[in-house]
Design a protein around this motif. Structure first.
Motif, short mmCIF file in Angstrom:
data_model
loop_
_atom_site.label_atom_id
_atom_site.label_comp_id
_atom_site.label_asym_id
_atom_site.label_seq_id
_atom_site.Cartn_x
_atom_site.Cartn_y
_atom_site.Cartn_z
N ASP A 86 6.98 -2.77 -2.52
CA ASP A 86 5.74 -3.62 -1.60
C ASP A 86 4.63 -2.82 -1.61
OD1 ASP A 86 7.69 -3.40 0.60
OD2 ASP A 86 7.64 -1.79 1.23
N ASP A 87 4.83 -2.86 -3.72
CA ASP A 87 3.43 -3.43 -4.10
C ASP A 87 2.97 -4.45 -4.64
OD1 ASP A 87 3.54 -0.16 -4.32
OD2 ASP A 87 3.83 0.04 -6.07
N GLN A 88 3.41 -5.42 -4.16
CA GLN A 88 2.53 -7.07 -3.91
C GLN A 88 2.24 -7.09 -5.59
OE1 GLN A 88 0.39 -7.44 -0.93
NE2 GLN A 88 2.03 -7.89 0.39
N CYS A 89 2.90 -6.46 -6.86
CA CYS A 89 2.15 -6.97 -8.47
C CYS A 89 3.04 -7.90 -8.45
CB CYS A 89 3.22 -5.46 -8.80
SG CYS A 89 5.13 -5.42 -9.21
N ASN A 90 2.46 -8.27 -9.54
CA ASN A 90 2.50 -9.44 -9.69
C ASN A 90 4.62 -9.30 -11.52
OD1 ASN A 90 1.35 -8.98 -12.15
ND2 ASN A 90 0.33 -10.92 -12.48
#
Length: 182
Positions: A95-99
């Protein structure tokens, strides 16, 4: 054609666990994986690792634990006469929305930057669909190994119109045989 080969870690190089690989003692190599990596190196390939390690974000293990696992992995490969050109890991949770978390290609882009090489045409070897999706997004050729989650992933791979022509091999040693025979 690039001489880069990118490997997922858990389920490709070492045994995977649904409870996460949390310590150096739980990091158990798949038989033949270290020598397979060494064979790639001796054939002139640069070998890199791209691994999701959300256990860091989840608090299941520390950065020191991860470093110790990677040191063990590196030492086993070096003992066989090989080496890793780079090890990239995503420390984030889903859920950290990293790439960088696979299936996004951020880890592969980190490897490209670190090694000053393009991954286009390189091999990405994994045991899950997200490994292969990350590789495909970065322009890699992709291969599935049946170790780790590979057996469960194979039907998903066959149902994926973009990836269903990818080679499926028993394990990392069989992949190396395949690449060296090509």
């Amino acid at each position: 054609m690039t001489s880069l080969i990118i490997l997922d870690r858990d389920g490709v190089i070492n045994q995977d666990s649904d409870e996460y690989v949390k310590s150096v003692d739980e990091w158990i190599p798949i038989p033949g994986s270290a020598s397979a990596i060494a064979r790639l190196c001796q054939a002139g390939f640069q070998v890199a690792v791209a691994t999701n390690q959300s256990g860091l974000a989840r608090g299941y293990f520390s950065q020191a634990d991860l470093d110790a696992m990677h040191q063990k992995m590196t030492q086993l490969v070096e003992a066989e006469g090989g080496s890793f050109a780079h090890i990239a890991w995503c420390p984030h949770g889903p859920d950290d929305q990293c790439n960088c978390r696979k299936p996004l290609p951020g880890l592969i882009h980190q490897i490209e930057q670190a090694l000053d090489v393009s991954a286009k045409g390189a091999w990405m070897v994994g045991d899950s669909l997200r490994d292969l999706q990350a590789g495909a997004a970065a322009g890699c050729q992709v291969a599935l190994v049946k170790t780790g989650k590979g057996e469960k992933t194979q039907p998903k791979l066959e149902a994926d119109n973009q990836l269903n022509n990818s080679p499926v091999l028993a394990d990392l040693s069989a992949f190396v045989d395949f690449v060296l025979a090509s």
